[in-house]
Design a protein around this motif. Structure first.
Motif, PDB file in Angstrom:
ATOM      1  N   UNK A 158      34.786  53.851  50.912  1.00  0.00           N
ATOM      2  CA  UNK A 158      35.552  52.998  49.995  1.00  0.00           C
ATOM      3  C   UNK A 158      36.740  53.807  49.476  1.00  0.00           C
ATOM      4  N   UNK A 159      37.737  53.943  50.339  1.00  0.00           N
ATOM      5  CA  UNK A 159      38.845  54.851  50.027  1.00  0.00           C
ATOM      6  C   UNK A 159      39.738  54.342  48.900  1.00  0.00           C
ATOM      7  N   UNK A 160      40.302  55.214  48.069  1.00  0.00           N
ATOM      8  CA  UNK A 160      39.975  56.637  48.008  1.00  0.00           C
ATOM      9  C   UNK A 160      38.754  56.875  47.139  1.00  0.00           C
ATOM     10  N   UNK A 161      37.939  57.848  47.530  1.00  0.00           N
ATOM     11  CA  UNK A 161      36.772  58.192  46.713  1.00  0.00           C
ATOM     12  C   UNK A 161      36.370  59.633  46.985  1.00  0.00           C
ATOM     13  N   UNK A 162      35.353  60.072  46.244  1.00  0.00           N
ATOM     14  CA  UNK A 162      34.827  61.422  46.452  1.00  0.00           C
ATOM     15  C   UNK A 162      33.601  61.433  47.353  1.00  0.00           C
ATOM     16  N   UNK A 163      33.237  60.270  47.861  1.00  0.00           N
ATOM     17  CA  UNK A 163      32.090  60.198  48.768  1.00  0.00           C
ATOM     18  C   UNK A 163      32.593  60.429  50.189  1.00  0.00           C
TER      19      UNK A 163
END
Lengths: 250, 250, 250
Positions: B148-153
Motif C-alpha cells: 500500500x504505497x507509500x508505507x513502511x511495510x
C-alpha cells in the motif's frame, strides 16, 4: 574538427570534416564518422564483443549523438541520425536516413530500420526486428522475439511503414504490425494486424479504422493517416514524401 | 593489471591479478575485485550512502562489468558476474555464481539472488526480493514490495528455481512465483503461483501447464522445462546441472 | 568548495558555498548552484538545445545530484532536490521543495512539479504535466500527452496533491488524477478520476475508496490517507504538513 582534449579517439577511427567530440567520450578503432557530426560527452563508440567482426560502426553526416550513448561496431546509420541521452545500440543494426531514437533507447542489434523512423524514449527493440519507413514507436514499447523464453528460436517483429505503436505496448514474437496501423497504449499484440486499423487491449483486438479518430484541435479532421497533419522535425525531402502520402488520401 | 590512466582507483581498493579498469571509471575505497575481472569505462564502484557500512563491494573472479554501471558497497557477486551497460545495483545485494544482468537493470538492494540467474535489459528488482537459481527475468519486469504505497511495510517477491517472468510483467508484493513457472508477457501477478504452470493476464490467471507449450522449431518437443533444450551461455558446471534436470523429466 | 580536478566547470557558472562537484562532471555556462549541493560524477548540467533560452538551470540549496545525471538549462529546482543515478530532466521544468526523482527518471520538460514530490525509479513524465504537492509516482509509470500520436496537440496530465500512481501504469493525455487517489499497478487511466478513490485495470475503473485499504502491519488501520502512517524521509516542515493532514482525517 573539435575533439575535446579529454576525449579518447583511436588514431584508426576515421573522422570526417567538422566533427565534434565531447569530453570523456571514447571512440574505438573501427569507427567511421562522416562530416558535420556532433558526438556529445561520456559516449562510447565502436564497442566490440564476441559477435562483432571487422565491419565498422558507420555514422552518417549531420548526425547528433547525445551524451552517455553507447554504439557498437558493425552497425550503420545513414545521414541525420539523432539520439537522445544514454542510448545503447548493439551490433548489426542498419538504420536508414534521419533515424531518431530517444533517451534510454535499447536496440539489441540484428535489426533493420527504415528511413525517417522515430523511437521515443526508452524503447526496447529485440534482435531480428524489421522496421519500415516513417514508423513511430513510443516510450516503454518492447518488441520481443522469443516465442518460449528462454530458447534458441528467434522470431523478430515486423513493423510496416507509417505504423504507430503507443506507450507501453508489447509486440509478441513474429507479429507483423501492418502499415498505417495504430497500437493503442498498454496493449499486447499477439497476432498480425490489419492496415490502417486500431488495436487495443491485452491481447489486442481490432477496435476500428484509424480514420475514425478525429483531431482534437477543433478541426474534426481525421487524425490518421498522420502525414496529413504532422510533419514537424522532418527534413525537406521527407516532407515531400509525407505531402504526397497525404494527398493520396484526399 | 591494466588500469587506464584516467581511471580513479582508491589505493584502499583491493584488486586481484589481471584486472582491467577502463577510462573514466571510479573505484572507491571499500571494493574488492578478484582475478581476471574487466571493468569498462565510465563506471562507479563502491558507492556509499546512509545505508552502507564497512562491508565492501566484492566482485568475483572472471567478471565483466560493462560501461556506465554503478555498483554500491555492501554487495557481493560470486564469480563470472556479467552486466550490461548502465546497470545500477545498490547495497546489500548478494548474488551467486554467473549472475547476468542486462543493460539498464536497476536492483534496489537488500536482495538475495541465486546461481546462474539471468536478468534481461531494464528489469526493476525491489528491495527484499529473493531469487532462486536459474531464474529468467525479461525486460521491463518489475518486482514490487510495498502493499500500500507509500508505507513502511515491505513484502518482497520470491521467485523460485527455473521460473521465467516474461516482458513487462509486474509481480505484486509478497507474491511467490513457484519453481518452473512461466509468467506470460504483460501480466500482473497478485497471488502465489503453482509450479510449472503458466499464468497470464492482469490479474494473472493459471492458463495451463508449461509442458503444453511446444517448441516452434518444428520438433514439437515441449518447450518447458527449458533446460531440456536451452543451455546457451552457461558455464560447464551449470550445463551439467541443466542436463541432470532435463533427464529428470524424461 | 570541492571541485574534482577532472570536472569541467564553466567560469560563467555560479556556484554557492560548500558545493561538491565529482569527477568527469561537466557544468556549462548557464547554471546556478546554491549552497551545500553535491553533484556526483559523470553528470552534465546546463545542457542547451533549440528550445532553451538565456534562463539558467537553478539548483536549490542542500541538493544532491547522483552520478550520470543530465539536467538541461531553463529549469529550476527548489531546495533539497535529490536525484538517483542517470536522471534526465529537460528544459522548462519547475520543481518545488524537496523533489526526489529516482534512478533513470526521464522528465521531458515543460512540467510543473509541486513541493515534496517523490518519483521512484524509471518514471517517464511527458511535457505539459502538472504535478501537485506530496505526489508519489512509482517505477515505469508514464504520463503521456499526445491524444493521437504523432501530432502537434499536447494535452498534459494533471496529478493532484497526495495522489499515488503505482508501478507500470499509463495515464492518458489530458487526464486528471484527483487528490488522494490511488492508481493500482499496471493500470491505464483514460478519464479523470475521483478524489480518494482507487482505480485499477486497463482501462482503469473505480474499485472503491482508498480508506478501505487496511495497513498490513497487524494494526488494521486505514492505509490511506497515507500521511497518517508514513512520513519517512521528509524534512521537518513537511512532516508538520503531513501531521496536520492526518489529523484532519481523525
Amino acid at each position: 574538427m573539435s575533439i575535446h582534449p579529454t576525449a579518447i579517439v583511436s588514431t584508426k577511427a576515421i573522422l570526417g570534416e567538422n566533427v565534434t567530440v565531447g569530453p570523456f567520450t571514447i571512440i574505438h578503432d573501427n569507427v567511421e564518422i562522416a562530416d558535420n557530426v556532433v558526438i556529445e560527452s561520456h559516449c562510447e563508440l565502436g564497442v566490440t564483443n564476441q559477435r562483432t567482426d571487422d565491419r565498422p560502426l558507420v555514422v552518417g553526416c549531420n548526425s547528433h549523438i547525445r551524451s552517455h550513448s553507447v554504439l557498437y561496431a558493425c552497425s550503420t546509420f545513414d545521414s541525420n541520425f539523432v539520439t537522445g541521452h544514454r542510448v545503447t545500440i548493439r551490433e548489426n543494426t542498419i538504420a536508414g536516413k534521419n533515424f531518431q531514437v530517444g533517451t534510454l533507447g535499447d536496440i539489441q542489434g540484428d535489426c533493420i530500420i527504415g528511413d525517417y523512423v522515430r523511437f521515443h524514449s526508452n524503447v526496447h527493440i529485440g534482435q531480428q526486428s524489421t522496421i519500415g519507413n516513417f514508423v513511430w514507436v513510443f516510450p516503454y514499447v518492447v518488441l520481443t522475439n522469443d516465442p518460449h523464453p528462454p530458447s534458441n528460436i528467434m522470431q523478430g517483429v515486423t513493423v510496416e511503414d507509417f505504423a504507430v505503436i503507443a506507450t507501453m505496448s508489447v509486440v509478441l514474437p513474429g507479429v507483423k504490425i501492418a502499415g498505417g496501423g495504430l497500437i493503442a497504449a498498454h496493449s499486447s499484440v499477439n497476432r498480425d494486424t490489419k492496415e490502417n486499423t486500431i488495436y487495443a487491449g491485452s491481447p489486442a483486438k481490432a477496435v476500428g479504422e484509424t480514420s475514425k479518430i478525429r483531431l482534437k484541435d477543433g478541426s474534426r479532421q481525421p487524425a490518421y493517416p498522420w502525414p496529413k497533419h504532422f510533419k514537424r522535425g522532418y527534413p525537406e525531402e521527407a516532407i515531400r514524401i509525407l505531402e504526397s502520402i497525404a494527398s493520396d488520401y484526399e
